[in-house]
Design a protein around this motif. Structure first.
Motif, short mmCIF file in Angstrom:
data_model
loop_
_atom_site.label_atom_id
_atom_site.label_comp_id
_atom_site.label_asym_id
_atom_site.label_seq_id
_atom_site.Cartn_x
_atom_site.Cartn_y
_atom_site.Cartn_z
N LEU A 170 0.81 -1.21 0.00
CA LEU A 170 0.00 0.00 0.00
C LEU A 170 0.85 1.26 0.00
N GLU A 171 1.89 1.29 0.82
CA GLU A 171 2.68 2.51 0.99
C GLU A 171 3.70 2.73 -0.12
N GLU A 172 3.98 1.72 -0.92
CA GLU A 172 5.00 1.85 -1.94
C GLU A 172 4.48 2.56 -3.18
N THR A 173 5.39 3.21 -3.90
CA THR A 173 5.04 3.85 -5.16
C THR A 173 4.81 2.80 -6.22
N CYS A 174 3.73 2.93 -6.95
CA CYS A 174 3.41 1.99 -8.04
C CYS A 174 3.85 2.61 -9.36
N ARG A 175 4.80 1.99 -10.02
CA ARG A 175 5.30 2.46 -11.30
C ARG A 175 4.43 1.93 -12.42
N SER A 176 4.21 2.75 -13.43
CA SER A 176 3.38 2.33 -14.55
C SER A 176 3.74 3.15 -15.78
N TYR A 177 3.40 2.62 -16.95
CA TYR A 177 3.63 3.37 -18.19
C TYR A 177 2.82 2.76 -19.32
N PHE A 179 2.57 2.88 -23.97
CA PHE A 179 3.22 3.23 -25.24
C PHE A 179 2.14 3.74 -26.19
N ASP A 180 2.48 4.75 -26.99
CA ASP A 180 1.46 5.30 -27.89
C ASP A 180 1.05 4.32 -28.97
N PHE A 181 1.89 3.32 -29.25
CA PHE A 181 1.55 2.35 -30.29
C PHE A 181 0.88 1.10 -29.73
N LEU A 182 0.55 1.11 -28.44
CA LEU A 182 -0.21 0.01 -27.82
C LEU A 182 -1.40 0.60 -27.06
N PRO A 183 -2.37 1.15 -27.77
CA PRO A 183 -3.51 1.78 -27.09
C PRO A 183 -4.28 0.78 -26.23
N GLY A 184 -4.74 1.28 -25.08
CA GLY A 184 -5.53 0.44 -24.19
C GLY A 184 -4.73 -0.50 -23.33
N SER A 185 -3.40 -0.45 -23.42
CA SER A 185 -2.53 -1.35 -22.66
C SER A 185 -1.70 -0.57 -21.66
N VAL A 186 -1.52 -1.14 -20.47
CA VAL A 186 -0.71 -0.51 -19.44
C VAL A 186 0.20 -1.55 -18.83
N VAL A 187 1.43 -1.14 -18.53
CA VAL A 187 2.37 -1.94 -17.74
C VAL A 187 2.43 -1.30 -16.37
N LEU A 188 2.22 -2.10 -15.32
CA LEU A 188 2.15 -1.49 -13.99
C LEU A 188 2.61 -2.45 -12.89
N ASN A 189 2.88 -1.85 -11.74
CA ASN A 189 3.05 -2.62 -10.51
C ASN A 189 1.66 -2.87 -9.94
N TRP A 190 1.38 -4.12 -9.64
CA TRP A 190 0.06 -4.47 -9.11
C TRP A 190 -0.02 -4.11 -7.63
N THR A 191 -1.19 -3.71 -7.20
CA THR A 191 -1.46 -3.51 -5.78
C THR A 191 -2.78 -4.18 -5.46
N GLU A 192 -2.87 -4.75 -4.29
CA GLU A 192 -4.09 -5.44 -3.89
C GLU A 192 -5.14 -4.50 -3.32
N GLU A 193 -4.82 -3.21 -3.22
CA GLU A 193 -5.78 -2.22 -2.74
C GLU A 193 -6.50 -1.61 -3.95
N PRO A 194 -7.80 -1.87 -4.14
CA PRO A 194 -8.51 -1.40 -5.33
C PRO A 194 -8.44 0.11 -5.56
N LEU A 195 -8.50 0.91 -4.48
CA LEU A 195 -8.48 2.35 -4.67
C LEU A 195 -7.14 2.83 -5.20
N ARG A 196 -6.08 2.17 -4.83
CA ARG A 196 -4.75 2.53 -5.36
C ARG A 196 -4.58 2.02 -6.78
N LEU A 197 -5.08 0.82 -7.06
CA LEU A 197 -5.02 0.30 -8.43
C LEU A 197 -5.83 1.19 -9.36
N ALA A 198 -6.98 1.66 -8.90
CA ALA A 198 -7.82 2.53 -9.71
C ALA A 198 -7.09 3.81 -10.08
N GLU A 199 -6.31 4.35 -9.15
CA GLU A 199 -5.54 5.56 -9.45
C GLU A 199 -4.60 5.32 -10.62
#
Length: 317
Positions: A170-177, A179-199
């Protein structure tokens, strides 16, 4: 005068309609390119306007095909085509959410592409796509529902593939990014807290939406001038400033609407308060640069939306 939620919603809806219209033409172009790779392969297009899921799968297939050409890998090329041909099966494998089907895939189960020109590692879908654990599916659904409940409509058009690299607390920074050539796709660090994942989903869906919107509105930003970015603490071109300002404006709008009650002293409540305060400070610091960059946006409708969304975010607290 600060815009109302209705004003922002109408602007977003109008721009999204243009974006969706452009998807049909882009699908035609991409399928033509894939067809040149395998002239005898059946590559039927989508009936009607491609949704976020079909758009994402098509672009993963195209990137896999390009990789196959560069490496002269015929088997990879066949697998790339099958990603698109069997997209309905992938759709059934996806998590069914309020914004449509979303594939949730470990980075380790994807094709990892190391390319210094990208700046970040690219992960491409490959078959077979494993089943999503029930707990992760629930967390994703809870996150999507939480974002939609407070008006984060950008998820509807721009969330289809989630590639997760590692799990963060919960307290850690979640990295994500994205690419403009992959619309609708995200690479991210998963978190089990839904409100943080939603952010994180709101942030990255905004980047994906904006990439498609800039293309649909035929906006090309100059690359020969830079502005200081408080989000990266470095000089960045207008493209980066525009993206950061809108993404964090959407994040602020989301965070401001899920703030806990004053008496809530839980760890989650403390994180949510600090996240909002941090992003409000950064947006204020980057506001002047953002306005200068918005002036370079050639689409009046998009420019108005950018200015209005950022102004609303500045007064969200």
């Amino acid at each position: 005068m600060v815009a109302t939620a209705v004003d922002l919603s109408e602007l977003l809806d109008g721009l999204t309609r243009t974006l969706l219209t452009e998807r049909t033409e882009r699908e035609r172009r991409v399928l033509a390119s894939l067809g040149a790779l395998a002239p005898t392969a059946p590559l039927a297009g989508t009936e009607g306007t491609p949704d976020a899921f079909d758009t994402a799968i098509l672009h993963h297939a195209f990137q896999q095909a390009q990789l196959a050409v560069r490496t002269r890998d015929a088997e990879r090329a066949r697998h790339a085509l099958r990603l698109w041909q069997e997209r309905d099966r992938l759709r059934r494998r996806a998590v069914h959410t309020a914004v449509g089907p979303v594939l949730v895939v470990r980075a380790a189960d994807c094709t990892e592409v190391e390319d210094g020109r990208l700046g970040s590692r690219m992960f491409l879908l490959q078959d077979p796509v494993p089943e999503v654990p029930e707990e992760m599916a629930r967390t994703l659904n809870d996150a999507v529902d939480a974002a939609l409940a407070v008006g984060s409509e950008v998820l509807r058009s721009s969330t289809a593939v989630v590639v997760w690299t590692e799990v963060r607390s919960l307290e850690e920074t979640c990295r994500s990014y994205t690419f403009d050539f992959l619309p609708g796709s995200v690479v991210l660090n998963w978190t089990e807290e839904p409100l943080r994942l939603a952010e994180t989903l709101v942030h990255e869906a905004t980047h994906s939406w904006l990439n498609e919107c800039l293309a649909a509105e035929n906006v090309v930003l100059p690359e020969d001038v830079s502005f200081h970015s408080p989000w990266k603490n470095e000089e960045r071109p207008a493209f980066g400033i525009v993206h950061a300002a809108l993404a964090f404006a959407h994040v602020i709008a989301y965070l401001s609407r899920i703030q806990p009650a004053p008496e809530d002293t839980s760890p989650l409540a403390n994180v949510l308060r600090h996240r909002l305060a941090d992003e409000l400070r950064s947006l204020e610091s980057g506001h002047e640069a953002a306005l200068k960059c918005f002036e370079l946006v050639g689409s009046a409708e998009l420019r108005t939306y950018l200015e209005t969304a950022v102004e609303a975010a500045r007064h969200a607290a």
